[in-house]
Design a protein around this motif. Structure first.
Motif, PDB file in Angstrom:
ATOM      1  N   PRO A 242      24.899  44.874  40.369  1.00  0.00           N
ATOM      2  CA  PRO A 242      24.406  45.199  39.024  1.00  0.00           C
ATOM      3  C   PRO A 242      24.114  46.677  38.824  1.00  0.00           C
ATOM      4  N   ASP A 243      23.951  47.438  39.905  1.00  0.00           N
ATOM      5  CA  ASP A 243      23.682  48.871  39.781  1.00  0.00           C
ATOM      6  C   ASP A 243      24.957  49.684  39.592  1.00  0.00           C
ATOM      7  N   LEU A 244      26.121  49.047  39.702  1.00  0.00           N
ATOM      8  CA  LEU A 244      27.393  49.744  39.529  1.00  0.00           C
ATOM      9  C   LEU A 244      27.659  49.924  38.031  1.00  0.00           C
ATOM     10  N   ILE A 245      27.804  51.156  37.583  1.00  0.00           N
ATOM     11  CA  ILE A 245      27.979  51.459  36.159  1.00  0.00           C
ATOM     12  C   ILE A 245      29.471  51.508  35.843  1.00  0.00           C
ATOM     13  N   TRP A 246      29.931  50.574  35.025  1.00  0.00           N
ATOM     14  CA  TRP A 246      31.359  50.486  34.700  1.00  0.00           C
ATOM     15  C   TRP A 246      31.606  49.968  33.289  1.00  0.00           C
ATOM     16  N   ASP A 247      30.569  49.466  32.612  1.00  0.00           N
ATOM     17  CA  ASP A 247      30.746  48.703  31.380  1.00  0.00           C
ATOM     18  C   ASP A 247      30.263  49.481  30.162  1.00  0.00           C
ATOM     19  N   PHE A 248      29.693  48.780  29.155  1.00  0.00           N
ATOM     20  CA  PHE A 248      29.291  49.430  27.912  1.00  0.00           C
ATOM     21  C   PHE A 248      28.077  50.338  28.070  1.00  0.00           C
ATOM     22  N   ARG A 249      27.504  50.414  29.255  1.00  0.00           N
ATOM     23  CA  ARG A 249      26.484  51.420  29.501  1.00  0.00           C
ATOM     24  C   ARG A 249      27.076  52.818  29.430  1.00  0.00           C
ATOM     25  N   LEU A 250      28.393  52.906  29.566  1.00  0.00           N
ATOM     26  CA  LEU A 250      29.114  54.168  29.372  1.00  0.00           C
ATOM     27  C   LEU A 250      29.594  54.214  27.924  1.00  0.00           C
ATOM     28  N   PRO A 251      29.082  55.126  27.099  1.00  0.00           N
ATOM     29  CA  PRO A 251      29.449  55.164  25.680  1.00  0.00           C
ATOM     30  C   PRO A 251      30.950  55.294  25.427  1.00  0.00           C
ATOM     31  N   ARG A 252      31.685  55.875  26.377  1.00  0.00           N
ATOM     32  CA  ARG A 252      33.120  56.074  26.182  1.00  0.00           C
ATOM     33  C   ARG A 252      33.898  54.765  26.333  1.00  0.00           C
ATOM     34  N   VAL A 253      33.308  53.756  26.948  1.00  0.00           N
ATOM     35  CA  VAL A 253      33.972  52.453  27.089  1.00  0.00           C
ATOM     36  C   VAL A 253      33.873  51.719  25.758  1.00  0.00           C
ATOM     37  N   LYS A 254      35.015  51.523  25.107  1.00  0.00           N
ATOM     38  CA  LYS A 254      35.046  50.912  23.777  1.00  0.00           C
ATOM     39  C   LYS A 254      35.416  49.427  23.810  1.00  0.00           C
ATOM     40  N   SER A 255      36.096  48.991  24.864  1.00  0.00           N
ATOM     41  CA  SER A 255      36.491  47.581  24.936  1.00  0.00           C
ATOM     42  C   SER A 255      36.714  47.191  26.393  1.00  0.00           C
ATOM     43  N   ILE A 256      36.562  45.905  26.649  1.00  0.00           N
ATOM     44  CA  ILE A 256      36.715  45.350  27.994  1.00  0.00           C
ATOM     45  C   ILE A 256      37.427  44.016  27.876  1.00  0.00           C
ATOM     46  N   ASN A 257      38.348  43.766  28.794  1.00  0.00           N
ATOM     47  CA  ASN A 257      38.952  42.431  28.885  1.00  0.00           C
ATOM     48  C   ASN A 257      38.651  41.828  30.247  1.00  0.00           C
ATOM     49  N   ALA A 258      38.597  40.503  30.283  1.00  0.00           N
ATOM     50  CA  ALA A 258      38.391  39.801  31.551  1.00  0.00           C
ATOM     51  C   ALA A 258      38.992  38.411  31.452  1.00  0.00           C
ATOM     52  N   SER A 259      39.251  37.832  32.608  1.00  0.00           N
ATOM     53  CA  SER A 259      39.742  36.457  32.683  1.00  0.00           C
ATOM     54  C   SER A 259      38.571  35.523  32.947  1.00  0.00           C
ATOM     55  N   GLY A 260      38.348  34.600  32.026  1.00  0.00           N
ATOM     56  CA  GLY A 260      37.388  33.546  32.326  1.00  0.00           C
ATOM     57  C   GLY A 260      37.914  32.642  33.423  1.00  0.00           C
ATOM     58  N   HIS A 261      39.244  32.523  33.493  1.00  0.00           N
ATOM     59  CA  HIS A 261      39.830  31.597  34.469  1.00  0.00           C
ATOM     60  C   HIS A 261      40.059  32.241  35.831  1.00  0.00           C
ATOM     61  N   LYS A 262      39.518  33.414  36.041  1.00  0.00           N
ATOM     62  CA  LYS A 262      39.512  33.997  37.384  1.00  0.00           C
ATOM     63  C   LYS A 262      38.086  33.881  37.917  1.00  0.00           C
ATOM     64  N   THR A 263      37.394  34.981  38.002  1.00  0.00           N
ATOM     65  CA  THR A 263      36.051  34.908  38.566  1.00  0.00           C
ATOM     66  C   THR A 263      35.013  34.370  37.590  1.00  0.00           C
ATOM     67  N   GLY A 264      35.421  34.119  36.333  1.00  0.00           N
ATOM     68  CA  GLY A 264      34.513  33.465  35.390  1.00  0.00           C
ATOM     69  C   GLY A 264      34.371  31.980  35.656  1.00  0.00           C
TER      70      GLY A 264
END
Length: 472
Positions: A242-264
């Protein structure tokens, strides 16, 4: 006595005294039991999905998911007005995923379920292209990425965008911040870090790339957004790093995709696309469908599609919660690390990714060192004789002569199964040493699935063909 339709034994029925229909559309009907048996028996030739360590996708689901999928098999998720509660569960999932990825306002941002991360990735790419056009961009847009899954190559070709795929150089196995910036210009619609690379399982440095793009903007004025392809990592890092910063905590990140059928942990056919804020999804991509007397926005490449996967995903979210996902995903990482340690002790393997949750997904990747007398294609082929499906393949651009092997560890793969795999690897190595091959296998001969593909028409020809067509 001759077999007849009244025979009580299924295999004595006349319909099974001939081969299954294979070419033209069949002329006659079959009773359900016979048709089922034909299909069931042919599928025995498939590999055992839980022993397939090449796939990233869910291969174990609990009985309640199976039940919900069966109950939802007739629900079309696009029919919001007919199935309003399925639509509501989708909305809840979007808010939950947005919250998981630290959206500034999870209740107000926009997102959607998709058939998988590939569709979700293309939606993120299309949104970036439309935003760039709206800002006055002209000509052919481009995006910058490292070694990527084939969906991004398809996006580039299908939607007329140049893909600037950074070649690997030196000892680099991922896209680095300095390489990303060097490939950007005023036609760049986005940079796409892969948060869980298909080749090795490693995370790319999203925060480092974001910082480098901040510096580029300060110098050049170029404001280039990030779309994170978190196909596999999006449902891992929030719980195990959880301490790894990679998501919307970075203002430059505008969108994210992920597979629910993988690790979800959802069944096949589940993906998610989430935008940082509602304004990051251009209105030109949104259509409205009737929903309880009003309307609801929809923005998918598909129209009709099953609703069961979203229902099952919601079940997973509320059944496990943050505590359950953390416990479960941590357990999978422990198995990956156990397998990595076992492989390292065998001798001929050099580990690339050993299942560290801060470095990559729940996978183990390795290469050979020294000259053991066989290659990884030979090993992969030997393991197939025991039912294990483990991908061996070359790395991407500028490292094509380097072969690696990758095992994706998923929910349902236990320490005991890791021991069984390690024993079979030892047995395979001993067999190859005892009966050395005069000629090792090639990639084409060994087969294997690596989430890569080769276009029938090379990029150069496709581009020239499109240009010629435009002139005429």
């Amino acid at each position: 006595m001759a077999a007849n339709q009244e025979s009580e034994d299924l295999f004595a029925m006349p319909a099974l005294d001939r081969t299954a229909p294979k070419r033209g559309f069949p002329a006659h009907e079959l009773i359900p039991d016979v048709a089922y048996e034909i299909v069931h028996d042919e599928l025995m030739l498939d590999g055992v999905s839980r022993m397939n360590l090449a796939t990233f996708c869910t291969t174990w689901v609990d009985s309640k998911v199976l039940l919900l999928m069966a109950e939802s098999i007739d629900k079309n998720i696009v029919d919001k007005d007919e199935y309003p509660q399925t639509a509501e569960l989708e909305r809840r999932c979007v808010r939950m995923v947005a919250d998981l990825w630290h959206s500034p306002d999870p209740s107000a941002t926009l997102g959607t379920s998709t058939t998988g991360s590939s569709e979700a990735a293309m939606l993120g790419g299309l949104a970036a292209k439309f935003r760039w056009r709206k800002r006055g961009g002209t000509g052919t847009p481009n995006f910058v990425c490292g070694p990527v899954q084939v969906c991004w190559e398809k996006f580039a070709r299908y939607f007329d965008v140049e893909i600037r795929q950074i070649p690997l150089r030196g000892d680099r196995l991922t896209m680095h911040p300095d390489d990303a910036v060097a490939h950007c210009d005023d036609h760049t619609i986005m940079v796409v870090p892969t948060f869980g690379q298909t080749f090795t399982g490693l995370f790319e440095d999203v925060a480092g790339i974001s910082k480098a793009l901040d510096q580029l903007q300060a110098v050049s004025g170029l404001d280039i957004p990030i779309h994170v392809d978190a196909a596999s990592g999006g449902f891992l890092a929030p719980f195990t790093a959880p301490d790894l910063i990679w998501d919307f905590r970075l203002p430059r990140v505008k969108s994210i995709n992920a597979s629910g059928h993988k690790t979800g942990l959802a069944p096949l056919g589940s993906g998610w696309a989430i935008w940082r804020e509602a304004s990051d999804l251009p209105e030109e991509l949104i259509f409205n469908v009737d929903y309880l007397g009003g309307s609801m926005p929809t923005f998918n490449l598909n129209f009709s599609r099953p609703g069961g996967q979203v229902i099952a995903q919601y079940y997973d979210f509320i059944r496990l919660g943050r505590t359950g996902y953390t416990r479960l995903q941590s357990a999978i990482y422990h198995v990956a690390q156990y397998l990595s340690d076992g492989l390292r002790r065998l001798g001929p393997f050099e580990m690339i990714h050993g299942g560290n949750p801060h470095n990559g997904i729940t996978a183990v990747s390795w290469r050979l060192h020294g000259e053991p007398g066989f290659n990884l294609y030979d090993l992969s082929d030997r393991l197939r004789t025991r039912g294990w499906l483990i991908a061996a393949y070359p790395l991407s651009a500028d490292r094509e002569n380097e072969t690696v092997m990758r095992a994706v560890i998923r929910h349902g793969f236990t320490h005991d199964m890791a021991d069984l795999l390690l024993a079979d690897i030892v047995r395979s190595i001993e067999q190859l040493a005892k009966h050395p091959l005069s000629t090792s296998l090639t990639r084409a001969e060994a087969g294997g699935f690596t989430h890569s593909a080769t276009a029938v028409v090379p990029t150069e020809r496709a581009t020239k063909g499109a240009a010629t067509q435009a002139k005429s």
